[in-house]
Design a protein around this motif. Structure first.
Motif, PDB file in Angstrom:
ATOM      1  N   LEU A   1       0.758  -1.196   0.089  1.00  0.00           N
ATOM      2  CA  LEU A   1       0.092   0.089  -0.003  1.00  0.00           C
ATOM      3  C   LEU A   1       0.788   1.371  -0.016  1.00  0.00           C
ATOM      4  O   LEU A   1       0.533   2.143  -0.841  1.00  0.00           O
ATOM      5  N   ALA A   2       1.814   1.179   0.738  1.00  0.00           N
ATOM      6  CA  ALA A   2       3.053   2.338   0.868  1.00  0.00           C
ATOM      7  C   ALA A   2       3.767   2.465  -0.370  1.00  0.00           C
ATOM      8  O   ALA A   2       3.631   3.569  -1.105  1.00  0.00           O
ATOM      9  N   PHE A   3       4.134   1.545  -0.868  1.00  0.00           N
ATOM     10  CA  PHE A   3       4.742   1.470  -2.456  1.00  0.00           C
ATOM     11  C   PHE A   3       3.578   2.152  -3.453  1.00  0.00           C
ATOM     12  O   PHE A   3       4.127   3.276  -4.009  1.00  0.00           O
ATOM     13  N   TYR A   4       2.712   1.663  -3.566  1.00  0.00           N
ATOM     14  CA  TYR A   4       1.824   2.105  -4.799  1.00  0.00           C
ATOM     15  C   TYR A   4       1.223   3.243  -4.640  1.00  0.00           C
ATOM     16  O   TYR A   4       1.095   3.952  -5.401  1.00  0.00           O
ATOM     17  N   THR A   5       0.987   3.747  -3.530  1.00  0.00           N
ATOM     18  CA  THR A   5       0.174   5.006  -3.198  1.00  0.00           C
ATOM     19  C   THR A   5       1.368   6.182  -3.407  1.00  0.00           C
ATOM     20  O   THR A   5       1.233   7.339  -4.133  1.00  0.00           O
ATOM     21  N   ARG A   6       2.491   5.742  -2.883  1.00  0.00           N
ATOM     22  CA  ARG A   6       3.763   6.773  -3.149  1.00  0.00           C
ATOM     23  C   ARG A   6       4.302   6.957  -4.480  1.00  0.00           C
ATOM     24  O   ARG A   6       4.532   7.787  -5.136  1.00  0.00           O
ATOM     25  N   ALA A   7       4.741   5.672  -5.044  1.00  0.00           N
ATOM     26  CA  ALA A   7       5.079   5.592  -6.396  1.00  0.00           C
ATOM     27  C   ALA A   7       4.368   5.931  -7.292  1.00  0.00           C
ATOM     28  O   ALA A   7       4.607   6.542  -8.455  1.00  0.00           O
TER      29      ALA A   7
ATOM     30  N   VAL B   1      -6.900  -4.780  -0.233  1.00  0.00           N
ATOM     31  CA  VAL B   1      -6.980  -3.205  -0.204  1.00  0.00           C
ATOM     32  C   VAL B   1      -7.112  -2.802  -1.817  1.00  0.00           C
ATOM     33  O   VAL B   1      -6.350  -3.406  -2.812  1.00  0.00           O
ATOM     34  N   GLU B   2      -8.069  -2.045  -2.054  1.00  0.00           N
ATOM     35  CA  GLU B   2      -8.183  -1.638  -3.519  1.00  0.00           C
ATOM     36  C   GLU B   2      -7.604  -0.278  -3.791  1.00  0.00           C
ATOM     37  O   GLU B   2      -7.770   0.742  -2.780  1.00  0.00           O
ATOM     38  N   LEU B   3      -6.822  -0.164  -4.738  1.00  0.00           N
ATOM     39  CA  LEU B   3      -6.328   1.055  -5.156  1.00  0.00           C
ATOM     40  C   LEU B   3      -6.889   1.918  -6.408  1.00  0.00           C
ATOM     41  O   LEU B   3      -7.373   1.357  -7.227  1.00  0.00           O
ATOM     42  N   LEU B   4      -7.202   3.062  -6.043  1.00  0.00           N
ATOM     43  CA  LEU B   4      -7.999   4.095  -7.040  1.00  0.00           C
ATOM     44  C   LEU B   4      -7.161   5.033  -7.713  1.00  0.00           C
ATOM     45  O   LEU B   4      -6.256   5.428  -7.185  1.00  0.00           O
ATOM     46  N   GLY B   5      -7.530   5.717  -8.820  1.00  0.00           N
ATOM     47  CA  GLY B   5      -6.709   6.688  -9.543  1.00  0.00           C
ATOM     48  C   GLY B   5      -6.271   6.641 -10.747  1.00  0.00           C
ATOM     49  O   GLY B   5      -5.947   7.506 -11.434  1.00  0.00           O
ATOM     50  N   GLY B   6      -6.378   5.057 -11.287  1.00  0.00           N
ATOM     51  CA  GLY B   6      -5.980   4.873 -12.485  1.00  0.00           C
ATOM     52  C   GLY B   6      -7.053   4.651 -13.302  1.00  0.00           C
ATOM     53  O   GLY B   6      -8.302   4.825 -12.989  1.00  0.00           O
ATOM     54  N   THR B   7      -6.918   4.224 -14.416  1.00  0.00           N
ATOM     55  CA  THR B   7      -7.952   3.874 -15.468  1.00  0.00           C
ATOM     56  C   THR B   7      -8.829   2.295 -14.982  1.00  0.00           C
ATOM     57  O   THR B   7      -9.801   2.149 -15.370  1.00  0.00           O
ATOM     58  N   SER B   8      -8.152   1.552 -14.082  1.00  0.00           N
ATOM     59  CA  SER B   8      -8.596   0.547 -13.667  1.00  0.00           C
ATOM     60  C   SER B   8      -8.347   0.305 -12.336  1.00  0.00           C
ATOM     61  O   SER B   8      -7.188   0.698 -11.731  1.00  0.00           O
ATOM     62  N   PRO B   9      -9.169  -0.344 -11.460  1.00  0.00           N
ATOM     63  CA  PRO B   9      -8.797  -0.645  -9.897  1.00  0.00           C
ATOM     64  C   PRO B   9      -7.742  -1.539 -10.099  1.00  0.00           C
ATOM     65  O   PRO B   9      -7.733  -2.375 -10.700  1.00  0.00           O
ATOM     66  N   ILE B  10      -6.795  -1.498  -8.944  1.00  0.00           N
ATOM     67  CA  ILE B  10      -5.788  -2.485  -8.504  1.00  0.00           C
ATOM     68  C   ILE B  10      -6.199  -2.828  -7.202  1.00  0.00           C
ATOM     69  O   ILE B  10      -6.386  -2.186  -6.198  1.00  0.00           O
ATOM     70  N   ASP B  11      -6.226  -4.318  -7.257  1.00  0.00           N
ATOM     71  CA  ASP B  11      -6.466  -4.886  -5.725  1.00  0.00           C
ATOM     72  C   ASP B  11      -5.270  -5.418  -5.202  1.00  0.00           C
ATOM     73  O   ASP B  11      -4.584  -6.235  -6.167  1.00  0.00           O
ATOM     74  N   LEU B  12      -4.776  -4.885  -4.415  1.00  0.00           N
ATOM     75  CA  LEU B  12      -3.660  -5.797  -3.559  1.00  0.00           C
ATOM     76  C   LEU B  12      -4.002  -6.904  -2.891  1.00  0.00           C
ATOM     77  O   LEU B  12      -4.710  -6.600  -1.797  1.00  0.00           O
TER      78      LEU B  12
ATOM     79  N   ARG C   1      10.238   9.113  -7.814  1.00  0.00           N
ATOM     80  CA  ARG C   1       9.233   8.739  -7.146  1.00  0.00           C
ATOM     81  C   ARG C   1       9.086   7.297  -6.813  1.00  0.00           C
ATOM     82  O   ARG C   1       8.991   6.778  -5.625  1.00  0.00           O
ATOM     83  N   ALA C   2       9.155   6.500  -7.998  1.00  0.00           N
ATOM     84  CA  ALA C   2       9.301   4.879  -7.709  1.00  0.00           C
ATOM     85  C   ALA C   2      10.383   4.554  -7.039  1.00  0.00           C
ATOM     86  O   ALA C   2      10.190   3.695  -6.042  1.00  0.00           O
ATOM     87  N   ARG C   3      11.530   4.898  -7.210  1.00  0.00           N
ATOM     88  CA  ARG C   3      12.929   4.490  -6.697  1.00  0.00           C
ATOM     89  C   ARG C   3      12.809   5.013  -5.392  1.00  0.00           C
ATOM     90  O   ARG C   3      13.070   4.137  -4.209  1.00  0.00           O
ATOM     91  N   ASP C   4      12.186   6.122  -4.998  1.00  0.00           N
ATOM     92  CA  ASP C   4      12.296   6.440  -3.470  1.00  0.00           C
ATOM     93  C   ASP C   4      11.256   5.581  -2.623  1.00  0.00           C
ATOM     94  O   ASP C   4      11.340   5.518  -1.620  1.00  0.00           O
ATOM     95  N   ALA C   5      10.238   5.084  -3.464  1.00  0.00           N
ATOM     96  CA  ALA C   5       9.222   4.372  -2.723  1.00  0.00           C
ATOM     97  C   ALA C   5       9.507   2.861  -2.615  1.00  0.00           C
ATOM     98  O   ALA C   5       8.919   1.950  -2.128  1.00  0.00           O
ATOM     99  N   GLY C   6      10.648   2.455  -3.262  1.00  0.00           N
ATOM    100  CA  GLY C   6      11.449   1.067  -3.185  1.00  0.00           C
ATOM    101  C   GLY C   6      11.525   0.308  -4.467  1.00  0.00           C
ATOM    102  O   GLY C   6      12.007  -0.871  -4.423  1.00  0.00           O
ATOM    103  N   ALA C   7      11.113   0.984  -5.586  1.00  0.00           N
ATOM    104  CA  ALA C   7      11.479   0.164  -6.845  1.00  0.00           C
ATOM    105  C   ALA C   7      12.734   0.312  -7.247  1.00  0.00           C
ATOM    106  O   ALA C   7      13.793   1.147  -6.983  1.00  0.00           O
TER     107      ALA C   7
END
Length: 137
Positions: free
Chosen positions: A17-23, A37-48, A89-95
């Protein structure tokens, strides 16, 4: 029209959750405890989906979930307006940035990354005609 939902198995729901919201700038939607948890904000929801490493994803096979870097024929491509900022952003979040860094293609630029759970993730910045530059006329 179908609704496409993207499901990503992860070993640790809070870390994912921390990674995908931050990255990616996604926001949490619905949730079921420590399982989903469901993530919103893209063209399709992402379920973790929290699934332990070593658990069987499909009954009757020898396959087990492994969150080290792995390859699968399905991965996420995320379009961004500013590739340099998105990669940071992605690298800072752990990518992890792979394939020697940023790449230039006829349609724009891209970065190949892995999320903290070993899943592939590409960030794409389109220029000009974007993918239309590749299409047969």
């Amino acid at each position: 029209m179908i609704e496409l939902r993207i499901c990503i198995d992860v070993e640790n729901l809070e870390r994912a959750l921390a990674f995908y919201t931050r990255a990616l700038g996604l926001t949490p939607g619905r949730r079921k405890g420590d399982d989903w948890v469901e993530l919103l904000g893209g063209t399709s929801p992402i379920d973790l989906l929290a699934q332990p490493a070593g658990s069987a994803p499909v009954p009757g096979t020898a396959a087990v979930r492994d969150y080290r870097r792995h390859w699968t024929p399905v991965h996420l491509d995320v379009t961004v307006r500013d590739l340099d900022a998105a990669v940071q952003r992605a690298r800072d979040a752990g990518a992890t940035l792979e394939h020697g860094g940023l790449q230039t293609r006829p349609w724009g630029r891209m970065a190949v990354l892995a999320d903290p759970f070993g899943h592939g993730l590409c960030l794409l910045e389109f220029h000009g005609a974007g993918y239309d530059a590749l299409a047969d006329s």
